[in-house]
Write a protein that holds these residues in place. Structure first.
Motif, PDB file in Angstrom:
ATOM      1  N   ALA A  52     -20.651 -26.908  -3.013  1.00 44.08           N
ATOM      2  CA  ALA A  52     -20.925 -25.597  -3.594  1.00 44.08           C
ATOM      3  C   ALA A  52     -21.633 -25.680  -4.937  1.00 44.08           C
ATOM      4  N   GLY A  53     -21.797 -26.882  -5.462  1.00 48.24           N
ATOM      5  CA  GLY A  53     -22.444 -27.041  -6.759  1.00 48.24           C
ATOM      6  C   GLY A  53     -21.570 -26.619  -7.914  1.00 48.24           C
ATOM      7  N   ILE A  54     -20.236 -26.782  -7.757  1.00 48.60           N
ATOM      8  CA  ILE A  54     -19.290 -26.423  -8.815  1.00 48.60           C
ATOM      9  C   ILE A  54     -19.097 -27.630  -9.728  1.00 48.60           C
ATOM     10  N   ARG A  55     -19.632 -27.524 -10.932  1.00 46.37           N
ATOM     11  CA  ARG A  55     -19.550 -28.618 -11.899  1.00 46.37           C
ATOM     12  C   ARG A  55     -18.138 -28.760 -12.452  1.00 46.37           C
ATOM     13  N   ARG A  56     -17.542 -27.644 -12.824  1.00 48.55           N
ATOM     14  CA  ARG A  56     -16.165 -27.607 -13.312  1.00 48.55           C
ATOM     15  C   ARG A  56     -15.492 -26.361 -12.765  1.00 48.55           C
ATOM     16  N   ALA A  57     -14.152 -26.359 -12.841  1.00 48.39           N
ATOM     17  CA  ALA A  57     -13.413 -25.198 -12.340  1.00 48.39           C
ATOM     18  C   ALA A  57     -12.173 -24.960 -13.176  1.00 48.39           C
ATOM     19  N   LEU A  58     -11.948 -23.713 -13.468  1.00 49.90           N
ATOM     20  CA  LEU A  58     -10.705 -23.278 -14.088  1.00 49.90           C
ATOM     21  C   LEU A  58      -9.723 -23.023 -12.947  1.00 49.90           C
ATOM     22  N   VAL A  59      -8.617 -23.767 -12.928  1.00 50.84           N
ATOM     23  CA  VAL A  59      -7.707 -23.760 -11.778  1.00 50.84           C
ATOM     24  C   VAL A  59      -6.308 -23.329 -12.196  1.00 50.84           C
ATOM     25  N   SER A  60      -5.737 -22.423 -11.427  1.00 51.00           N
ATOM     26  CA  SER A  60      -4.318 -22.080 -11.531  1.00 51.00           C
ATOM     27  C   SER A  60      -3.786 -21.927 -10.115  1.00 51.00           C
ATOM     28  N   SER A  61      -2.477 -22.110  -9.950  1.00 46.37           N
ATOM     29  CA  SER A  61      -1.939 -22.174  -8.590  1.00 46.37           C
ATOM     30  C   SER A  61      -0.503 -21.697  -8.517  1.00 46.37           C
ATOM     31  N   THR A  62      -0.103 -21.313  -7.300  1.00 45.35           N
ATOM     32  CA  THR A  62       1.281 -20.974  -6.989  1.00 45.35           C
ATOM     33  C   THR A  62       1.793 -21.942  -5.941  1.00 45.35           C
ATOM     34  N   PRO A  63       2.717 -22.860  -6.329  1.00 44.48           N
ATOM     35  CA  PRO A  63       3.199 -23.119  -7.677  1.00 44.48           C
ATOM     36  C   PRO A  63       2.188 -23.962  -8.468  1.00 44.48           C
ATOM     37  N   ASP A  64       2.537 -24.248  -9.707  1.00 44.39           N
ATOM     38  CA  ASP A  64       1.634 -24.979 -10.599  1.00 44.39           C
ATOM     39  C   ASP A  64       1.329 -26.389 -10.119  1.00 44.39           C
ATOM     40  N   ASP A  65       2.155 -26.936  -9.254  1.00 45.92           N
ATOM     41  CA  ASP A  65       1.932 -28.302  -8.759  1.00 45.92           C
ATOM     42  C   ASP A  65       0.557 -28.454  -8.111  1.00 45.92           C
ATOM     43  N   GLY A  66       0.032 -27.386  -7.528  1.00 46.45           N
ATOM     44  CA  GLY A  66      -1.290 -27.465  -6.920  1.00 46.45           C
ATOM     45  C   GLY A  66      -2.359 -27.754  -7.953  1.00 46.45           C
ATOM     46  N   THR A  67      -2.277 -27.088  -9.084  1.00 46.74           N
ATOM     47  CA  THR A  67      -3.217 -27.338 -10.169  1.00 46.74           C
ATOM     48  C   THR A  67      -3.141 -28.792 -10.617  1.00 46.74           C
ATOM     49  N   PRO A  75      -9.640 -35.105 -13.764  1.00 44.47           N
ATOM     50  CA  PRO A  75      -9.322 -34.382 -14.998  1.00 44.47           C
ATOM     51  C   PRO A  75     -10.524 -33.905 -15.788  1.00 44.47           C
ATOM     52  N   LYS A  76     -11.695 -34.488 -15.558  1.00 43.19           N
ATOM     53  CA  LYS A  76     -12.888 -34.026 -16.264  1.00 43.19           C
ATOM     54  C   LYS A  76     -13.439 -32.742 -15.646  1.00 43.19           C
ATOM     55  N   ARG A  77     -13.217 -32.566 -14.373  1.00 43.88           N
ATOM     56  CA  ARG A  77     -13.757 -31.388 -13.681  1.00 43.88           C
ATOM     57  C   ARG A  77     -12.777 -30.219 -13.668  1.00 43.88           C
ATOM     58  N   ILE A  78     -11.494 -30.498 -13.603  1.00 45.62           N
ATOM     59  CA  ILE A  78     -10.484 -29.447 -13.446  1.00 45.62           C
ATOM     60  C   ILE A  78      -9.948 -29.031 -14.812  1.00 45.62           C
ATOM     61  N   ILE A  79     -10.029 -27.745 -15.114  1.00 46.80           N
ATOM     62  CA  ILE A  79      -9.507 -27.177 -16.353  1.00 46.80           C
ATOM     63  C   ILE A  79      -8.245 -26.403 -15.995  1.00 46.80           C
ATOM     64  N   PRO A  80      -7.060 -26.917 -16.325  1.00 47.43           N
ATOM     65  CA  PRO A  80      -5.819 -26.277 -15.870  1.00 47.43           C
ATOM     66  C   PRO A  80      -5.467 -25.025 -16.665  1.00 47.43           C
ATOM     67  N   PHE A  81      -5.105 -23.980 -15.953  1.00 45.32           N
ATOM     68  CA  PHE A  81      -4.426 -22.809 -16.485  1.00 45.32           C
ATOM     69  C   PHE A  81      -3.049 -22.767 -15.829  1.00 45.32           C
ATOM     70  N   LEU A  82      -2.072 -22.290 -16.578  1.00 41.25           N
ATOM     71  CA  LEU A  82      -0.689 -22.266 -16.073  1.00 41.25           C
ATOM     72  C   LEU A  82      -0.356 -20.874 -15.549  1.00 41.25           C
TER      73      LEU A  82
END
Length: 270
Positions: A52-67, A75-82
């Motif tokens: 999809a050409g996604i360089r980075r992503a802001l990620v949050s999940s239910t539950p947080d374990d997915g993030t 860790p360079k691509r995924i930006i965790p939100f809680l």
């Protein structure tokens, strides 16, 4: 007729140029929820993001374990939100659930999160001890609040702490664009992401009212996909091609800001 010819060109000829020619995306609305884990292991998710050409992503999940699963893989691509949701029942009651603060405090000890959310909150729901505590915490720790809210709740949140930093999910989804613009004018610490806003570019043509808002606030707008359900993972490549169609109708510098630069500046300091 000319508009139709241009749209066909953007949808067919441009994608064929290859991924190297795509406008890179910083996706500000990704979830990796528990139902996704078995059909789409982390490596499969990262492959979809590549496609999809996604360089980075802001990620949050239910539950947080997915993030955390995705973050640990890249860790360079995924930006965790809680996200304050431990299970699918939490969205209906989390804002008045006295167990939420302890849960969030425990997870925040990892010190990897850039924000709290995406959470659901609507007008009249912000006047609870949980929300007041949350907004104070976010202000103290300089965390963004990713709010799936109506305009009334956005006003309520800023009334609690004017210095709060809010990323407005879906730009309110069904909130009138004129109202979105007025709130951006009013609150300098409000940003919007446009995941699943169907009125941005009907038929592939950027709506004039949205174009005017974007040109007025080019540093405050971002894009997202919202993988809220498992089947959504199969749709995001095509969805983002549609996003790129209307981004190409903006000046290149502004398109790059919305596609990835604004989010990179806010969440990675680049």
């Amino acid at each position: 007729m000319l508009d139709r010819i241009l749209l066909i060109f953007f949808l067919t000829i441009i994608p064929s140029l290859g991924r190297s020619q795509q406008l890179p995306i910083f996706d500000t609305h990704i979830h990796y929820n528990q139902p996704d884990w078995a059909p789409y292991p982390p490596d499969a998710i990262l492959k979809i993001m590549d496609q999809a050409g996604i360089r980075r992503a802001l990620v949050s999940s239910t539950p947080d374990d997915g993030t955390l699963k995705l973050y640990e893989k890249d860790p360079k691509r995924i930006i965790p939100f809680l996200r304050p949701y431990r299970n699918p029942n939490d969205p209906a009651s989390w804002y008045r659930d006295s167990t939420i603060p302890a849960y969030l405090e425990g997870r925040l000890k990892r010190q990897i999160y850039k924000g709290i959310g995406e959470f659901h909150l609507f007008g009249g729901q912000a006047n609870t001890p949980v929300i007041k505590w949350l907004v104070d915490l976010a202000a103290q720790k300089i965390l963004f609040l990713h709010a799936h809210s109506d305009d009334a709740a956005i006003i309520d949140l800023f009334a609690l702490r004017s210095e709060a930093k809010i990323l407005w999910a879906h730009a309110g989804l069904s909130v009138a664009v004129e109202t979105v613009g007025k709130l951006l004018d009013r609150y300098p610490n409000l940003w919007i992401e446009l995941a699943m806003r169907q009125d941005i570019a009907p038929g592939g043509k950027l709506a004039l009212v949205w174009r005017a808002l974007i040109l007025r606030h080019p540093d405050r707008v971002m894009v997202g996909t919202d993988t809220w359900t498992t089947s959504r993972w199969e749709e995001i490549t095509g969805y983002l091609e549609g996003v790129r169609v209307w981004l190409r109708q903006l000046p290149r510098g502004i398109a790059e800001k919305i596609a990835h630069q604004n989010a990179e500046r806010l969440f990675t300091g680049q």
